[in-house]
Design an enzyme around this catalytic site. Structure first.
Site, mmCIF file in Angstrom:
data_model
loop_
_atom_site.group_PDB
_atom_site.id
_atom_site.type_symbol
_atom_site.label_atom_id
_atom_site.label_comp_id
_atom_site.label_asym_id
_atom_site.label_seq_id
_atom_site.Cartn_x
_atom_site.Cartn_y
_atom_site.Cartn_z
ATOM 1 C CD GLU A 209 45.799 32.801 27.443
ATOM 2 O OE1 GLU A 209 45.959 33.941 27.924
ATOM 3 O OE2 GLU A 209 46.518 32.353 26.536
ATOM 4 C CD GLU A 355 45.679 32.040 22.777
ATOM 5 O OE1 GLU A 355 46.755 32.494 23.258
ATOM 6 O OE2 GLU A 355 44.575 32.587 22.915
#
Length: 652
Positions: A209, A355
């Site tokens: 991320e 995710e």
């Protein structure tokens, strides 16, 4: 923009662990081009890519379907849960339930500690884990790699943060404090060297991320510069240094948070970010718009590249697209396709959604989002690792409940269709070891999947689906539902035909047809497909005549689409989407269907259950529907899950 995976409240470990001498690794060998030989070696499970697929050395498509298990990234420096759960039992349970790859978050700091011979003994409950007595963190990790090999699991390593910190993922980039970009590269080179001969470790996710906005002092961007904050350049550099050591490992590259809109640059001001006039916003790691303009270039090893977006629902963060009526189609068109799905659809490279996940039964929008993304994954065979195994993920919960032993059956039921199955068995990514290990009753090996004995020569078409039932007929649309087909291996999708033309391919047994002409006769049928490409004969046709209206008149049409979102022993969860298909606004709606004996609605939200047989009217907050607008309600059912033959809807 997104704060997640909050710091866990750790239970006190019992038992004593003793530190052994630190484990070190030798220097990396000179780079050699052994990719073809290594990939073809007997028993080798290394993977590479072809177009938008991941394949084995023989070119057979594989499907990476897994889960995340965090803890090594945090200050504990080992899997969370080992304060009570047994590492072998948890690993075996994952394999038995169809997880074929585990994404393991880790920190650059910990990799450097291992590289420098500074591995320490973490606190684990050695009464619950006698096999871990005396091990340091690296020894525990490599013991677990051995368990994965034993049970047919593969592993993806993910640098989740620079520092070993439970909240380290909040920092936007891959360098921080003493962790410089060069040390980040060296940490990955050490990992590539350490496990270059271990094909249990098949993938590296370079950085979790990357994010940040143009107003932030430190942020990640994506362009063709060599600036320190350019994630594209960093990813290419890290990947090339890794692949010089191990050219067979898959390289996963995530997106970032923002990307300049057309005609804008990274120097454009970030004025009014809620409307983001200069930038496209998305989830941390979920914005891969930059690939269109500046794709990752790995040279001779381009066939090891996989792009890896992340996506979450409104319970994690209430993104703007959740504040208006949405469904799978709108999410695909407004969010998923422009940010990352186009990479798959264009055949540029495979996608692995690293995710996704969350809590169920607390917010109808959350449940709708998670079901829609699950269906997109299944229909497109997108690779995925579900967030998360851990019950101590504060904003998502886990597949395991708080005792670290009991599985959340409702959540697992939602995930299960997105796990690779063949012949009613889960498929390992190991050519020799069935998923679950030797003697497994729930899994097969990759070799079995593609051998004659494993059904690789499937030529049996599914049975003919049931004749579609028509509900919610309006001037412009109709909702079709049908009885499911059966197959010797498994039905994967259905083609919906109008006349002889395929108008949609869906994974479920319902489809809302739109864009029809008022007062017009249509004929619809469906046919089933399986994983091997076998197609059934078309079902009996259903003739439908749309109602009068449209074309400047008034059409009070209403459609209702029924879907079972998950099921478990003795119960199930469902959702009904209600849409105003007319040309004028409605003040309220009513939906009706009938279940077979033994199936009832036990509880319901975003609607009012008026009769158990079943009649549902709108709640106070969602009765008014403008023309073309939609809403939904969800429910928990008792008894066997059943799809009604007809679901009718009226609009007032």
């Amino acid at each position: 923009m997104l704060l997640k995976k909050a710091t866990a409240c750790l239970a006190a470990a019992i038992g004593l662990t003793l530190a052994l001498p630190a484990v070190t690794a030798g220097a990396a060998p000179a780079p050699v081009d052994v990719k073809a030989a290594a990939a073809a070696a007997a028993g080798s499970d290394w993977l590479h890519t072809e177009g938008n697929q991941i394949v084995d050395a023989a070119g057979n498509p594989v499907w990476l379907t897994g889960v995340n298990w965090f803890g090594f990234n945090a200050s504990e420096r080992t899997f969370h849960g080992l304060w009570s759960a047994n590492i072998t039992e948890v690993t075996k349970a994952m394999a038995d339930r169809g997880i074929n790859i585990v994404r393991v978050p880790i920190s650059t700091q910990l990799l450097l500690e291992w590289k420098n011979g500074q591995a320490t003994a973490p606190n684990v409950n050695t009464y619950a884990n006698p096999e871990l007595v005396g091990m340091n963190s690296l020894q525990i990790f490599e013991f677990w790699l051995g368990l994965c090999e034993r049970f047919g699991l593969k592993v993806m390593l993910d640098v989740h943060s620079a520092e070993a910190d439970n909240s380290g993922h909040v920092y936007p980039v891959w360098y921080k404090g003493a962790i410089t970009p060069e040390l980040y590269y060296q940490a990955w080179e050490w990992a590539a060297t350490r496990w270059k001969s271990n094909d249990t470790m098949v993938a590296f996710d370079l950085k979790n991320e990357p994010h940040g906005t143009p107003n932030d002092t430190t942020r990640a961007k994506w362009d063709n510069s060599t600036d320190i904050d350019n994630w594209k350049n960093t990813a290419e550099t890290a990947a090339r240094r890794i692949l010089a050591i191990n050219p067979n490992v898959l390289i996963l590259v995530e997106g970032q948070e923002v990307y300049p809109r057309e005609g804008k640059t990274w120097s454009s001001p970030n004025t009014n970010p809620d409307l983001s006039p200069n930038y496209y916003y998305n989830w941390w790691g979920g914005n891969l718009r930059g690939v269109k303009d500046n794709p990752i270039n790995l040279g001779a090893n381009q066939d090891q590249l996989v792009y890896s977006p992340h996506d979450y629902g409104p319970l994690v963060y209430n993104q703007p697209w959740f504040d208006k009526p949405f469904d799978k189609t709108t999410l695909t068109n407004d969010v998923w396709r422009p940010n990352w799905l186009y990479i798959h659809e264009n055949g540029t490279a495979p996608l692995l959604i690293g995710e996704w996940g969350g809590r169920l039964g607390q917010d109808a929008r959350q449940d709708k989002w998670m079901t829609a993304l699950r269906d997109l994954i299944v229909e497109n065979k997108l690779h995925q690792t579900f967030w998360v195994l851990n019950p101590n993920s504060g904003d998502t919960g886990g597949l395991l409940l708080d005792d670290w032993k009991t599985w959340d059956e409702q959540k697992y039921a939602l995930l299960k269709p997105a796990l690779w199955q063949y012949g009613n068995k889960f498929v390992s990514l190991d050519h020799e070891v069935p998923l679950g290990g030797t003697g497994s009753t729930t899994g097969i090996s990759l070799g079995q999947r593609y051998s004659t004995g494993g059904g690789g020569g499937d030529t049996t078409a599914p049975s003919v689906p049931g004749q579609p039932a028509a509900g919610g007929i309006s001037g412009t649309g109709v909702t079709l539902t049908w009885a499911a087909s059966t197959d010797n291996v498994g039905v994967t999708s259905y083609d919906v035909l109008r006349g002889s033309t395929v108008i949609a391919t869906v994974s479920g047994t319902t489809y809302a047809v739109t864009g029809l002409t008022p007062s017009t006769a249509y004929t619809f049928s469906v046919r089933a497909r399986d994983a091997a490409g076998n197609v059934s004969a078309a079902s009996a046709a259903r003739s439908v005549t749309t109602t009068a209206g449209g074309g400047g008149g008034t059409d009070q049409g209403c459609s209702a689409t029924y879907k079972t979102t998950s099921s478990w022993s003795g119960g199930f969860q469902g959702e009904v989407s209600v849409r105003n298909t007319g040309t004028t606004a409605g003040r309220g709606w009513t939906v009706n269907w009938t279940y077979p004996s033994g199936t009832t609605v036990a509880s319901l939200w975003n609607g009012v259950l008026t009769t158990p047989a079943v009649t549902v009217r709108n709640a106070d907050h969602n009765g008014a529907l403008a023309a073309g607008a939609s809403t939904s309600f969800g429910f928990i059912g008792s008894g066997p899950a059943a799809t009604p033959a007809t679901v009718s809807c009226t609009l007032s």
